[in-house]
Design a protein around this motif. Structure first.
Motif, PDB file in Angstrom:
ATOM      1  N   HIS A 181       0.876  -1.174   0.000  1.00 55.33           N
ATOM      2  CA  HIS A 181       0.000   0.000   0.000  1.00 55.33           C
ATOM      3  C   HIS A 181       0.910   1.220   0.000  1.00 55.33           C
ATOM      4  O   HIS A 181       2.084   1.122   0.371  1.00 55.33           O
ATOM      5  CB  HIS A 181      -0.880  -0.033   1.270  1.00 55.33           C
ATOM      6  CG  HIS A 181      -1.998   0.966   1.268  1.00 55.33           C
ATOM      7  ND1 HIS A 181      -1.823   2.273   1.652  1.00 55.33           N
ATOM      8  CD2 HIS A 181      -3.305   0.837   0.943  1.00 55.33           C
ATOM      9  CE1 HIS A 181      -2.972   2.906   1.561  1.00 55.33           C
ATOM     10  NE2 HIS A 181      -3.894   2.055   1.137  1.00 55.33           N
ATOM     11  N   LYS A 182       0.401   2.354  -0.406  1.00 60.45           N
ATOM     12  CA  LYS A 182       1.249   3.555  -0.379  1.00 60.45           C
ATOM     13  C   LYS A 182       1.733   3.867   1.029  1.00 60.45           C
ATOM     14  O   LYS A 182       2.730   4.568   1.220  1.00 60.45           O
ATOM     15  CB  LYS A 182       0.498   4.752  -0.971  1.00 60.45           C
ATOM     16  CG  LYS A 182      -0.682   5.230  -0.138  1.00 60.45           C
ATOM     17  CD  LYS A 182      -1.337   6.459  -0.764  1.00 60.45           C
ATOM     18  CE  LYS A 182      -2.496   6.967   0.082  1.00 60.45           C
ATOM     19  NZ  LYS A 182      -3.129   8.148  -0.498  1.00 60.45           N
ATOM     20  N   SER A 183       1.028   3.316   2.037  1.00 57.96           N
ATOM     21  CA  SER A 183       1.368   3.603   3.427  1.00 57.96           C
ATOM     22  C   SER A 183       1.963   2.416   4.172  1.00 57.96           C
ATOM     23  O   SER A 183       2.170   2.503   5.385  1.00 57.96           O
ATOM     24  CB  SER A 183       0.120   4.077   4.195  1.00 57.96           C
ATOM     25  OG  SER A 183      -0.442   5.208   3.586  1.00 57.96           O
ATOM     26  N   SER A 184       2.265   1.303   3.488  1.00 55.57           N
ATOM     27  CA  SER A 184       2.687   0.110   4.228  1.00 55.57           C
ATOM     28  C   SER A 184       3.695  -0.740   3.468  1.00 55.57           C
ATOM     29  O   SER A 184       3.540  -1.011   2.277  1.00 55.57           O
ATOM     30  CB  SER A 184       1.481  -0.779   4.559  1.00 55.57           C
ATOM     31  OG  SER A 184       0.452  -0.047   5.174  1.00 55.57           O
ATOM     32  N   ILE A 185       4.717  -1.179   4.203  1.00 56.21           N
ATOM     33  CA  ILE A 185       5.656  -2.204   3.740  1.00 56.21           C
ATOM     34  C   ILE A 185       5.614  -3.331   4.767  1.00 56.21           C
ATOM     35  O   ILE A 185       5.692  -3.073   5.973  1.00 56.21           O
ATOM     36  CB  ILE A 185       7.095  -1.664   3.646  1.00 56.21           C
ATOM     37  CG1 ILE A 185       7.210  -0.569   2.585  1.00 56.21           C
ATOM     38  CG2 ILE A 185       8.085  -2.788   3.353  1.00 56.21           C
ATOM     39  CD1 ILE A 185       8.570   0.112   2.552  1.00 56.21           C
ATOM     40  N   ILE A 186       5.489  -4.585   4.300  1.00 56.19           N
ATOM     41  CA  ILE A 186       5.468  -5.703   5.247  1.00 56.19           C
ATOM     42  C   ILE A 186       6.662  -6.628   5.021  1.00 56.19           C
ATOM     43  O   ILE A 186       7.229  -6.687   3.930  1.00 56.19           O
ATOM     44  CB  ILE A 186       4.161  -6.525   5.154  1.00 56.19           C
ATOM     45  CG1 ILE A 186       4.040  -7.218   3.791  1.00 56.19           C
ATOM     46  CG2 ILE A 186       2.947  -5.660   5.452  1.00 56.19           C
ATOM     47  CD1 ILE A 186       2.970  -8.288   3.751  1.00 56.19           C
ATOM     48  N   GLN A 209      -6.711  -8.269   2.276  1.00 62.16           N
ATOM     49  CA  GLN A 209      -6.048  -7.914   3.523  1.00 62.16           C
ATOM     50  C   GLN A 209      -4.974  -8.924   3.854  1.00 62.16           C
ATOM     51  O   GLN A 209      -5.088 -10.106   3.510  1.00 62.16           O
ATOM     52  CB  GLN A 209      -7.049  -7.899   4.692  1.00 62.16           C
ATOM     53  CG  GLN A 209      -7.930  -6.666   4.785  1.00 62.16           C
ATOM     54  CD  GLN A 209      -8.775  -6.724   6.063  1.00 62.16           C
ATOM     55  OE1 GLN A 209      -9.453  -7.716   6.315  1.00 62.16           O
ATOM     56  NE2 GLN A 209      -8.717  -5.678   6.851  1.00 62.16           N
ATOM     57  N   VAL A 210      -3.926  -8.445   4.525  1.00 62.01           N
ATOM     58  CA  VAL A 210      -2.931  -9.367   5.069  1.00 62.01           C
ATOM     59  C   VAL A 210      -3.068  -9.359   6.590  1.00 62.01           C
ATOM     60  O   VAL A 210      -3.409  -8.343   7.193  1.00 62.01           O
ATOM     61  CB  VAL A 210      -1.485  -8.975   4.676  1.00 62.01           C
ATOM     62  CG1 VAL A 210      -1.301  -9.066   3.173  1.00 62.01           C
ATOM     63  CG2 VAL A 210      -1.123  -7.588   5.188  1.00 62.01           C
ATOM     64  N   PHE A 219       1.246 -10.610  -4.955  1.00 55.28           N
ATOM     65  CA  PHE A 219       1.107 -12.040  -5.232  1.00 55.28           C
ATOM     66  C   PHE A 219       2.362 -12.609  -5.895  1.00 55.28           C
ATOM     67  O   PHE A 219       2.756 -13.751  -5.631  1.00 55.28           O
ATOM     68  CB  PHE A 219      -0.125 -12.300  -6.110  1.00 55.28           C
ATOM     69  CG  PHE A 219      -1.422 -12.176  -5.371  1.00 55.28           C
ATOM     70  CD1 PHE A 219      -1.664 -12.936  -4.232  1.00 55.28           C
ATOM     71  CD2 PHE A 219      -2.405 -11.288  -5.794  1.00 55.28           C
ATOM     72  CE1 PHE A 219      -2.854 -12.830  -3.539  1.00 55.28           C
ATOM     73  CE2 PHE A 219      -3.596 -11.167  -5.109  1.00 55.28           C
ATOM     74  CZ  PHE A 219      -3.832 -11.937  -3.974  1.00 55.28           C
ATOM     75  N   GLU A 220       2.996 -11.807  -6.739  1.00 56.94           N
ATOM     76  CA  GLU A 220       4.232 -12.254  -7.390  1.00 56.94           C
ATOM     77  C   GLU A 220       5.335 -12.436  -6.351  1.00 56.94           C
ATOM     78  O   GLU A 220       6.096 -13.421  -6.394  1.00 56.94           O
ATOM     79  CB  GLU A 220       4.657 -11.228  -8.445  1.00 56.94           C
ATOM     80  CG  GLU A 220       5.822 -11.672  -9.316  1.00 56.94           C
ATOM     81  CD  GLU A 220       5.520 -12.914 -10.142  1.00 56.94           C
ATOM     82  OE1 GLU A 220       6.466 -13.676 -10.399  1.00 56.94           O
ATOM     83  OE2 GLU A 220       4.332 -13.125 -10.503  1.00 56.94           O
ATOM     84  N   ARG A 255      -5.322  -2.138  -4.552  1.00 63.10           N
ATOM     85  CA  ARG A 255      -5.568  -2.858  -5.815  1.00 63.10           C
ATOM     86  C   ARG A 255      -4.373  -2.784  -6.748  1.00 63.10           C
ATOM     87  O   ARG A 255      -4.002  -3.769  -7.382  1.00 63.10           O
ATOM     88  CB  ARG A 255      -6.807  -2.273  -6.503  1.00 63.10           C
ATOM     89  CG  ARG A 255      -8.114  -2.637  -5.830  1.00 63.10           C
ATOM     90  CD  ARG A 255      -9.278  -2.069  -6.633  1.00 63.10           C
ATOM     91  NE  ARG A 255     -10.560  -2.358  -6.001  1.00 63.10           N
ATOM     92  CZ  ARG A 255     -11.730  -1.940  -6.476  1.00 63.10           C
ATOM     93  NH1 ARG A 255     -11.772  -1.224  -7.594  1.00 63.10           N
ATOM     94  NH2 ARG A 255     -12.856  -2.248  -5.859  1.00 63.10           N
ATOM     95  N   ARG A 256      -3.782  -1.602  -6.845  1.00 66.57           N
ATOM     96  CA  ARG A 256      -2.684  -1.426  -7.805  1.00 66.57           C
ATOM     97  C   ARG A 256      -1.422  -2.183  -7.402  1.00 66.57           C
ATOM     98  O   ARG A 256      -0.529  -2.408  -8.215  1.00 66.57           O
ATOM     99  CB  ARG A 256      -2.372   0.057  -8.013  1.00 66.57           C
ATOM    100  CG  ARG A 256      -1.871   0.800  -6.794  1.00 66.57           C
ATOM    101  CD  ARG A 256      -1.679   2.280  -7.097  1.00 66.57           C
ATOM    102  NE  ARG A 256      -0.591   2.481  -8.034  1.00 66.57           N
ATOM    103  CZ  ARG A 256       0.646   2.802  -7.676  1.00 66.57           C
ATOM    104  NH1 ARG A 256       0.950   2.947  -6.396  1.00 66.57           N
ATOM    105  NH2 ARG A 256       1.581   2.995  -8.578  1.00 66.57           N
ATOM    106  N   ARG A 257      -1.331  -2.584  -6.128  1.00 69.63           N
ATOM    107  CA  ARG A 257      -0.147  -3.311  -5.680  1.00 69.63           C
ATOM    108  C   ARG A 257      -0.413  -4.805  -5.473  1.00 69.63           C
ATOM    109  O   ARG A 257       0.486  -5.553  -5.082  1.00 69.63           O
ATOM    110  CB  ARG A 257       0.391  -2.698  -4.378  1.00 69.63           C
ATOM    111  CG  ARG A 257       0.880  -1.255  -4.561  1.00 69.63           C
ATOM    112  CD  ARG A 257       1.474  -0.679  -3.288  1.00 69.63           C
ATOM    113  NE  ARG A 257       1.826   0.718  -3.460  1.00 69.63           N
ATOM    114  CZ  ARG A 257       2.997   1.156  -3.919  1.00 69.63           C
ATOM    115  NH1 ARG A 257       3.936   0.268  -4.249  1.00 69.63           N
ATOM    116  NH2 ARG A 257       3.255   2.433  -4.036  1.00 69.63           N
TER     117      ARG A 257
END
Length: 261
Positions: free
Chosen positions: A208-213, A228-229, A248-249, A241-243
């Motif tokens: 997300h533009k606001s999140s790195i996991i 959701q994760v 998934f890749e 959606r755009r990410r």
């Protein structure tokens, strides 16, 4: 005013003279004690003078600038790297929150870097601590592998963490908030993009533009209420959606990589 004794180490005459001029005109806190054209000349200056700061070029014939790092440690000198390239080195420098200047050197960036070193040196003397950032940088550059440690600056200094301890990072305006697996939360005054560029891309994914996991801490994902994760610490984060396709890749590659080890 705190005055730092500094040396310039660079094999290019124009680079040496232009940095010397910029420092004289804009940084009264800096006293240039010597100028070296190589690592060997820099070592000789360090052996005969008390130096607080080294402006160090990375790529030099006859001795890579990083070979001077042990000497900088020995003399407890701060380092500002000056470079025109070497993407891996820049990534390692950023990961350790060390200052660097890209050539041609910008006056404002130079002033900011000098101010930070002056402040850190003042704090460093007060705390009587070795600069572990330099030690970790030397180790990272010797191995030339993925970044495994990050140095996070905070109000009182720096905290060094293992990247495996990061569960996720969230953006908060121009800040990045680190959520660690010991329930510690650290806020850093850097944007999320900077850490996206530094962290190992096969392990960390921006969802997300606001999140790195950190995929090592991923427990589950589903699309019941939008994708959701769910992370091992119990937190859940939306995937934009755009990410989604990139997410998934990364999951596919991450799963394959882990199954092979």
């Amino acid at each position: 005013m705190t005055v730092l004794k500094a040396i310039i180490v660079d094999d290019e005459e124009f680079a040496r003279s232009s940095l010397f001029f910029l420092l004289q005109q804009n940084c009264p806190q800096i006293e240039i004690t010597g100028i070296a054209r190589s690592v060997a000349e820099a070592r000789d200056i360090l052996a005969h003078h008390s130096i607080n700061l080294i402006f160090l070029d990375i790529a030099m014939p006859g001795g890579n600038g990083f070979e001077l790092i042990p000497n900088a440690q020995q003399h407890n000198a701060a380092v500002i790297f000056t470079t025109a390239y070497d993407q891996y080195a820049l990534k390692a420098i950023k990961a350790n929150a060390l200052d660097y200047l890209l050539k041609p050197i910008d006056i404002d960036e130079l002033k900011t870097a000098v101010d930070k070193v002056v402040e850190y040196t003042r704090l460093h003397k007060t705390l009587d601590q070795k600069d572990e950032r330099i030690t970790n940088l030397a180790s990272t550059l010797n191995n030339r592998t993925d970044i495994r440690k990050l140095t996070l600056p905070h109000g009182q200094g720096f905290k060094m963490i293992d990247v495996d301890d990061i569960i996720y990072i969230e953006a908060d305006s121009n800040y990045s908030v680190f959520h660690l697996n010991n329930h510690e939360i650290i806020t850093v005054s850097k944007v999320l993009r900077e850490f996206e560029e530094i962290l190992p891309s096969e392990q960390f994914v921006r969802i997300h533009k606001s999140s790195i996991i950190n995929l090592n801490h991923l427990k589950e994902y589903n699309s019941k209420n939008g994708l959701q994760v769910f992370l091992k610490n119990g937190d859940s984060i939306n995937v934009s959606r755009r990410r989604a396709s990139d997410f998934f890749e990364k999951i596919k590659l991450f799963t394959k990589s882990n199954s092979e080890h």
